[in-house]
Each structure stands twice: as structure tokens, then as C-alpha cells.
Design a protein around this motif. Structure first.
Motif: not given
Length: 348
Positions: A76-79, A83-86, A116-120
Motif C-alpha cells: 500500500k502507498v499512502e500520500q 511530495a511524501i509517500v509512505s 520522497i518515499a519511506f518504506a516499511r
């Protein structure tokens, strides 16, 4: 398979991509997901980074087989901001989660100039440089990093509390070779120490410490101890920064919260990654960037080498030269890796 025959098998990039994708399909991945994983790992092999290429099918496959990695994650991608998504990787194979995060960051960068993407919820995602190359070829400068299982002691400490977290940088060159810097935070990889032990050789005392935190030249003691970071306390600080971005800010595990895939192969690691991209086309034309990048490289290449046989190189040139050669001539995988890939592919 006959090993002597396997040793002679040189395969083209398209064949490696097909075999890699089929192998991961055999491990349960959906066809598109399997192709994306293969793309990262095959690029690593073509770069000459065989320890992070298709050989990873062994460790990834083991964890997929015992349920330590989710073969069919619901990523899942959440804005979170313009400019930032998780990205929640749902414990998917690392290169798959990495590709989804990279794609999301590129989409944000197209819209706003920076993405910018932060992935977990991820796992080992391979080397950084394949992602940097994909970004560079699309016109994006990049800073990309991941945290990792603990192998390094805090500066002055005597037990492993942080990982050998890789970080990489890329700058595109529309009319030449992009700048690609991909580095782990330790002076030497554990694989080099294991190879020294097999050969009965000593190692430099700058590579690792024993389990008491004291520097050592004994590879056996080093394997029982901890890797040393590059640049002493400065490397220690850099490793922490990578983990803060990749682990803490992403919502993933960090430091000792990261599960070891050796000690707990059936449990999610919850690794984190970050992708920071800049759309260089917002700064100038492709001609402008090409001229400046080629001049940048020319200034460095013009430095007289200290050793005539070792000219000055710009980071990424060795890997890109390997890539061009292997795309032209093909690449022979290790026979054992080839056999395992074919075994998994047969199950697809």
C-alpha cells in the motif's frame, strides 16, 4: 544438471531476466512482481555485484519457503504530503518493495520536482545501485538507503546494536555515464572475512573487532565479533543517520528491533528503506546537465594517476563498464546458482 555444462553457459540479459522471473514465480510471486525482483537482481549481476544478484534466490527462497517473507504482499502507498509517500510492504520480498517505493517517489518527483518515499514492512532489497540507475535513466538524482540486521557495535561499545546500512547516491547524465555511488557503512563485508578464514589469511586490523570490541587480525575472532564502520566515529554517525531515515522515520524496525533472518528466518524483519529523488529537468535542460556532468568527470579523469595502470575513476564507472560488457557478451552465473534458479523455475 551437469556442472561442466553449466560452467560453460553464458546467458544474455534477457535470458537471465526470464529465468530469474520464472524462479520467483516458482517461489509463489505473481508474474509482474517476479519480473521486478529479477530486474534488480539481474542488474546487480551485470554490474559485477554477484553477492547481491540472482544468488540471493537462495536466502530469499529459504525465507519464502518457511513463511518469513510474504510471496504475495498487498503493498500500500499512502500520500502524506505533496511530495511524501509512505509504503507498507506487507513483508514482501525486498526488491519488490523497493521497486514500488522507487516508482512512488518518481511519480511524486514528476509532480512536484522532489519525491520522497519511506518504506516499511520490507526485507533485504539488494544493492542500492540498480535503483539509482533506474532513477538516473529517468532523469532523477537520488539518495537511497536501507537499514539492516545488526552487525556493528556502537562506537566504543562491545555488542552489535546497529546494521551495516547501505546508502547510495545517483546523478543522471543524459549524454554520458551517470554518477553512481553505492556503499555499505562497514570497512569490509563479512564475506571478505569469511574468505580470508577459508584461505588461512590474516585480515587488516581496520576491518573488525573481536567479541570484546578489540580490533583483531584473526578472521575467526572477527566473525565472532563486529564489523568496523568506515571513517571511525564518523561512519558510526552515518550508519545511525541511515537507520533513522530508513527505520525510524519510515515506521519500520530500527537498531536491535530488526529481526535477524539467520536466527529467525520465519519472522518478518520489518526492514525500512528511503528514496529521495530530485527531478533534474526542473533545474535545466538535458543538454545543460550533460555538458556539466561530462565536464565534471573530465576534470577528475585529467588528474595524473599515482599508478599508471590505475587511472582515476568516477564512482559508478566500473559497474557501468561491467554492465555494458555483460550486455554485449553475456554473463555466466555460478553453476550452483543456476541450478537452484532452474529448480525453482520448474515449479512456476
Amino acid at each position: 544438471m551437469n556442472t561442466s555444462v553449466a560452467e560453460k553457459r553464458v546467458q544474455l540479459e534477457s535470458e537471465l531476466l526470464e529465468l530469474g522471473a520464472k524462479a520467483f514465480e516458482g517461489l509463489g510471486l505473481l508474474p509482474k512482481d517476479a519480473r521486478d525482483v529479477a530486474r534488480i537482481l539481474v542488474t546487480a549481476d551485470l554490474f559485477g555485484l554477484s553477492t547481491h544478484g540472482l544468488s540471493r534466490v537462495e536466502s530469499y527462497g529459504e525465507r519464502l519457503s518457511v513463511g518469513g517473507i510474504n510471496a504475495r504482499p498487498d503493498i500500500k502507498v499512502e500520500q502524506r504530503a505533496p511530495a511524501i509517500v509512505s509504503v507498507d510492504g506487507d513483508n514482501g520480498v525486498g526488491p519488490l518493495v523497493g521497486m514500488r517505493a522507487l516508482e512512488a517517489a518518481m511519480e511524486m518527483a514528476k509532480q512536484t520536482g522532489v519525491g520522497i518515499a519511506f518504506a516499511r514492512g520490507s526485507n533485504h532489497f539488494g544493492p542500492v545501485s540498480p535503483y539509482s540507475l533506474i532513477a538516473a535513466e529517468a532523469g532523477f538524482a537520488s539518495i537511497i538507503g536501507s537499514n539492516a540486521t545488526t552487525t556493528i557495535a556502537p562506537w566504543g561499545g562491545s555488542d552489535a546494536r546497529l546494521g551495516n546500512s547501505p546508502v547510495g547516491f545517483g546523478v543522471p547524465n543524459p549524454g554520458g555515464k551517470p554518477f553512481l555511488l553505492d556503499m555499505a557503512i562497514s570497512v569490509a563485508a563479512r564475506a571478505k572475512i569469511r574468505n580470508a578464514l577459508k584461505r588461512g589469511e590474516l585480515i587488516p586490523d581496520t576491518w573488525a573487532t573481536d567479541k570484546g570490541g578489540r580490533t583483531t587480525t584473526d578472521p575467526a575472532a572477527a566473525l565472532d565479533g563486529f564489523l568496523l564502520p568506515i571513517g571511525g566515529h564518523k561512519g558510526y554517525g552515518l550508519a545511525l543517520l541511515v537507520d533513522l531515515f530508513a527505520g525510524l522515520l519510515s515506521g519500520a524496525a530500527y537498531l536491535t528491533h530488526v529481526k535477524s533472518w539467520v536466527d529467525a528466518p520465519d519472522e518478518p524483519q520489518n526492514l525500512g528503506h528511503f528514496f529521495i529523488l530530485i527531478d533534474t529537468r526542473r533545474l535545466g535542460s538535458t543538454g545543460w546537465l550533460t555538458e556539466r556532468m561530462n565536464d565534471f568527470a573530465a576534470i577528475l579523469h585529467a588528474s595524473p594517476p599515482a599508478e599508471a595502470s590505475r587511472p582515476v575513476l568516477v564512482p559508478g564507472e566500473i559497474e557501468l563498464n561491467n554492465l555494458a560488457r555483460h550486455r554485449r557478451d553475456g554473463l555466466a552465473l555460478d553453476p550452483a546458482v543456476l541450478t537452484l534458479l532452474e529448480e525453482y523455475a520448474a515449479k512456476a
